[in-house]
Write a protein that holds these residues in place. Structure first.
Motif, PDB file in Angstrom:
ATOM      1  N   GLN A 141       6.535 119.381 136.394  1.00  0.00           N
ATOM      2  CA  GLN A 141       5.471 120.283 136.818  1.00  0.00           C
ATOM      3  C   GLN A 141       5.720 120.773 138.247  1.00  0.00           C
ATOM      4  O   GLN A 141       6.207 120.022 139.094  1.00  0.00           O
ATOM      5  CB  GLN A 141       4.109 119.553 136.797  1.00  0.00           C
ATOM      6  CG  GLN A 141       3.713 119.010 135.444  1.00  0.00           C
ATOM      7  CD  GLN A 141       3.431 120.101 134.447  1.00  0.00           C
ATOM      8  OE1 GLN A 141       2.660 121.019 134.712  1.00  0.00           O
ATOM      9  NE2 GLN A 141       4.075 120.027 133.304  1.00  0.00           N
ATOM     10  N   ARG A 142       5.397 122.018 138.518  1.00  0.00           N
ATOM     11  CA  ARG A 142       5.420 122.564 139.877  1.00  0.00           C
ATOM     12  C   ARG A 142       4.116 123.310 140.102  1.00  0.00           C
ATOM     13  O   ARG A 142       3.523 123.812 139.135  1.00  0.00           O
ATOM     14  CB  ARG A 142       6.596 123.522 140.073  1.00  0.00           C
ATOM     15  CG  ARG A 142       7.965 122.861 139.929  1.00  0.00           C
ATOM     16  CD  ARG A 142       8.252 121.869 141.049  1.00  0.00           C
ATOM     17  NE  ARG A 142       9.582 121.316 140.963  1.00  0.00           N
ATOM     18  CZ  ARG A 142       9.905 120.208 140.272  1.00  0.00           C
ATOM     19  NH1 ARG A 142       8.971 119.562 139.604  1.00  0.00           N
ATOM     20  NH2 ARG A 142      11.133 119.763 140.254  1.00  0.00           N
ATOM     21  N   ASP A 147       6.863 125.956 136.430  1.00  0.00           N
ATOM     22  CA  ASP A 147       7.324 124.583 136.183  1.00  0.00           C
ATOM     23  C   ASP A 147       8.812 124.625 135.859  1.00  0.00           C
ATOM     24  O   ASP A 147       9.290 125.591 135.256  1.00  0.00           O
ATOM     25  CB  ASP A 147       6.578 123.978 134.987  1.00  0.00           C
ATOM     26  CG  ASP A 147       5.077 123.877 135.241  1.00  0.00           C
ATOM     27  OD1 ASP A 147       4.677 123.860 136.418  1.00  0.00           O
ATOM     28  OD2 ASP A 147       4.321 123.809 134.258  1.00  0.00           O
TER      29      ASP A 147
END
Ligand SMILES: Cc1nc2c(=O)[nH]c(=O)nc-2n(C[C@H](O)[C@H](O)[C@H](O)CO)c1C
Length: 153
Positions: A141-142, A147
Protein backbone atom coordinates in the motif's frame (compact mmCIF):
# COMPACT_ATOMS: atom_id res chain seq x y z
CA UNK A 1 -12.47 7.33 21.16
CA UNK A 2 -10.91 10.65 20.24
CA UNK A 3 -8.60 11.40 17.31
CA UNK A 4 -6.32 14.44 17.34
CA UNK A 5 -5.41 16.42 14.24
CA UNK A 6 -2.23 18.50 14.36
CA UNK A 7 -1.39 20.55 11.27
CA UNK A 8 0.48 23.63 10.13
CA UNK A 9 0.05 27.05 8.58
CA UNK A 10 3.23 26.41 6.50
CA UNK A 11 1.40 23.78 4.42
CA UNK A 12 -0.06 25.03 1.14
CA UNK A 13 -3.28 23.04 1.53
CA UNK A 14 -5.61 22.81 4.55
CA UNK A 15 -4.63 19.24 5.46
CA UNK A 16 -6.43 19.38 8.82
CA UNK A 17 -9.79 20.15 7.25
CA UNK A 18 -9.34 17.31 4.75
CA UNK A 19 -8.39 14.81 7.49
CA UNK A 20 -11.43 15.74 9.56
CA UNK A 21 -13.72 15.46 6.52
CA UNK A 22 -12.39 11.97 5.71
CA UNK A 23 -12.50 10.65 9.30
CA UNK A 24 -16.15 11.76 9.59
CA UNK A 25 -17.01 9.60 6.57
CA UNK A 26 -15.67 6.47 8.28
CA UNK A 27 -16.29 6.78 12.00
CA UNK A 28 -18.17 8.59 14.69
CA UNK A 29 -15.32 9.70 16.95
CA UNK A 30 -14.40 12.80 18.90
CA UNK A 31 -12.02 15.13 17.07
CA UNK A 32 -9.57 17.70 18.44
CA UNK A 33 -7.62 20.06 16.19
CA UNK A 34 -4.39 21.93 16.99
CA UNK A 35 -2.79 24.18 14.36
CA UNK A 36 0.86 25.26 14.68
CA UNK A 37 3.16 27.31 12.43
CA UNK A 38 5.38 24.51 11.11
CA UNK A 39 6.35 20.85 11.30
CA UNK A 40 8.89 21.29 14.09
CA UNK A 41 6.02 22.50 16.29
CA UNK A 42 4.04 19.31 15.68
CA UNK A 43 5.62 17.02 18.35
CA UNK A 44 4.54 19.13 21.31
CA UNK A 45 1.14 19.76 19.74
CA UNK A 46 0.67 15.99 19.46
CA UNK A 47 1.83 15.45 23.06
CA UNK A 48 -0.63 18.04 24.31
CA UNK A 49 -3.44 16.52 22.23
CA UNK A 50 -2.73 13.17 23.89
CA UNK A 51 -1.98 14.25 27.44
CA UNK A 52 -4.14 17.33 27.89
CA UNK A 53 -6.96 16.83 25.39
CA UNK A 54 -7.43 13.07 25.79
CA UNK A 55 -6.70 11.90 22.25
CA UNK A 56 -6.14 8.16 21.73
CA UNK A 57 -4.37 8.61 18.40
CA UNK A 58 -3.13 11.67 16.53
CA UNK A 59 -2.48 12.56 12.90
CA UNK A 60 0.48 14.91 12.37
CA UNK A 61 0.08 16.68 9.04
CA UNK A 62 2.72 18.81 7.38
CA UNK A 63 4.47 19.92 4.23
CA UNK A 64 8.26 20.08 4.25
CA UNK A 65 9.52 22.53 1.63
CA UNK A 66 11.90 21.54 -1.15
CA UNK A 67 15.14 23.08 0.20
CA UNK A 68 17.84 21.15 2.02
CA UNK A 69 17.10 23.05 5.25
CA UNK A 70 13.47 21.92 4.98
CA UNK A 71 14.54 18.28 4.63
CA UNK A 72 16.63 18.61 7.78
CA UNK A 73 13.68 20.24 9.48
CA UNK A 74 11.44 17.32 8.44
CA UNK A 75 13.93 14.79 9.81
CA UNK A 76 14.05 16.65 13.12
CA UNK A 77 10.26 16.85 13.25
CA UNK A 78 9.99 13.10 12.53
CA UNK A 79 12.38 12.29 15.35
CA UNK A 80 10.29 14.43 17.69
CA UNK A 81 7.14 12.63 16.60
CA UNK A 82 8.70 9.22 17.18
CA UNK A 83 9.90 10.28 20.62
CA UNK A 84 6.42 11.55 21.42
CA UNK A 85 4.94 8.17 20.46
CA UNK A 86 7.37 6.37 22.75
CA UNK A 87 6.78 8.78 25.63
CA UNK A 88 3.00 8.58 25.37
CA UNK A 89 2.57 5.01 24.05
CA UNK A 90 0.15 6.34 21.43
CA UNK A 91 0.29 6.18 17.65
CA UNK A 92 0.99 9.35 15.71
CA UNK A 93 0.36 8.93 12.00
CA UNK A 94 2.87 11.23 10.34
CA UNK A 95 1.52 12.59 7.07
CA UNK A 96 4.26 14.60 5.42
CA UNK A 97 4.13 15.59 1.78
CA UNK A 98 7.43 17.02 0.59
CA UNK A 99 6.81 19.95 -1.72
CA UNK A 100 9.20 18.52 -4.33
CA UNK A 101 7.39 15.18 -4.59
CA UNK A 102 5.02 16.91 -7.03
CA UNK A 103 5.86 18.42 -10.43
CA UNK A 104 3.66 21.52 -9.96
CA UNK A 105 1.18 23.19 -7.59
CA UNK A 106 -1.79 21.31 -9.05
CA UNK A 107 -0.20 17.91 -8.49
CA UNK A 108 0.99 19.01 -5.03
CA UNK A 109 -2.56 19.92 -4.02
CA UNK A 110 -3.85 16.58 -5.34
CA UNK A 111 -1.10 14.61 -3.56
CA UNK A 112 -1.57 16.41 -0.24
CA UNK A 113 -5.29 15.74 -0.32
CA UNK A 114 -4.95 12.12 -1.43
CA UNK A 115 -2.25 11.20 1.10
CA UNK A 116 -4.15 12.93 3.89
CA UNK A 117 -7.39 11.11 3.05
CA UNK A 118 -5.73 7.69 2.75
CA UNK A 119 -3.89 8.12 6.04
CA UNK A 120 -7.09 9.34 7.72
CA UNK A 121 -8.58 5.95 6.80
CA UNK A 122 -5.48 4.28 8.26
CA UNK A 123 -5.93 6.28 11.46
CA UNK A 124 -9.52 5.03 11.79
CA UNK A 125 -8.38 1.46 11.10
CA UNK A 126 -5.62 1.68 13.73
CA UNK A 127 -7.94 3.19 16.29
CA UNK A 128 -11.09 1.15 15.67
CA UNK A 129 -10.59 -1.64 13.14
CA UNK A 130 -7.06 -3.10 13.44
CA UNK A 131 -8.21 -6.34 11.75
CA UNK A 132 -8.69 -4.32 8.54
CA UNK A 133 -4.97 -3.50 8.60
CA UNK A 134 -4.12 -7.15 9.16
CA UNK A 135 -5.94 -8.01 5.92
CA UNK A 136 -3.76 -5.47 4.08
CA UNK A 137 -0.42 -6.68 5.49
CA UNK A 138 2.23 -7.10 2.79
CA UNK A 139 0.10 -5.70 -0.03
CA UNK A 140 2.36 -2.78 -1.00
CA UNK A 141 0.00 0.00 0.00
CA UNK A 142 1.09 3.60 -0.66
CA UNK A 143 -0.65 6.80 0.33
CA UNK A 144 -0.99 9.40 -2.40
CA UNK A 145 0.55 7.94 -5.51
CA UNK A 146 -0.54 4.45 -6.65
CA UNK A 147 -0.04 1.34 -4.53
CA UNK A 148 2.93 -0.72 -5.72
CA UNK A 149 1.29 -4.07 -4.91
CA UNK A 150 2.86 -7.24 -3.55
CA UNK A 151 6.24 -8.44 -4.84
CA UNK A 152 4.71 -11.91 -5.44
CA UNK A 153 1.32 -11.22 -7.07
C1 LIG B 1 13.31 25.73 7.48
C2 LIG B 1 11.91 25.41 7.83
N1 LIG B 1 11.26 24.58 6.98
C3 LIG B 1 9.97 24.21 7.27
C4 LIG B 1 9.28 23.33 6.41
O1 LIG B 1 9.78 22.87 5.39
N2 LIG B 1 8.00 23.00 6.76
C5 LIG B 1 7.39 23.48 7.89
O2 LIG B 1 6.22 23.13 8.14
N3 LIG B 1 8.04 24.31 8.72
C6 LIG B 1 9.29 24.70 8.43
N4 LIG B 1 9.97 25.54 9.26
C7 LIG B 1 9.25 26.11 10.44
C8 LIG B 1 9.47 25.23 11.68
O3 LIG B 1 8.87 23.96 11.52
C9 LIG B 1 8.85 25.91 12.94
O4 LIG B 1 7.51 26.25 12.68
C10 LIG B 1 9.58 27.17 13.34
O5 LIG B 1 10.94 26.89 13.52
C11 LIG B 1 8.98 27.74 14.66
O6 LIG B 1 9.15 26.84 15.72
C12 LIG B 1 11.27 25.90 8.97
C13 LIG B 1 12.00 26.83 9.88
Amino acid sequence: MKIGIADTTFARIDMGRIAIDEIRKHASVGLERYVVPGIKDLPVACKKLIEERGCDLVMALGMPGGAEKDRVCAHEASQGLILCQLLTNRHIIEVFVHEDEAKDAKELAWLMEQRTREHAVNAVRLALRPKDLEKLAGTGQRQGFEDVGPARP
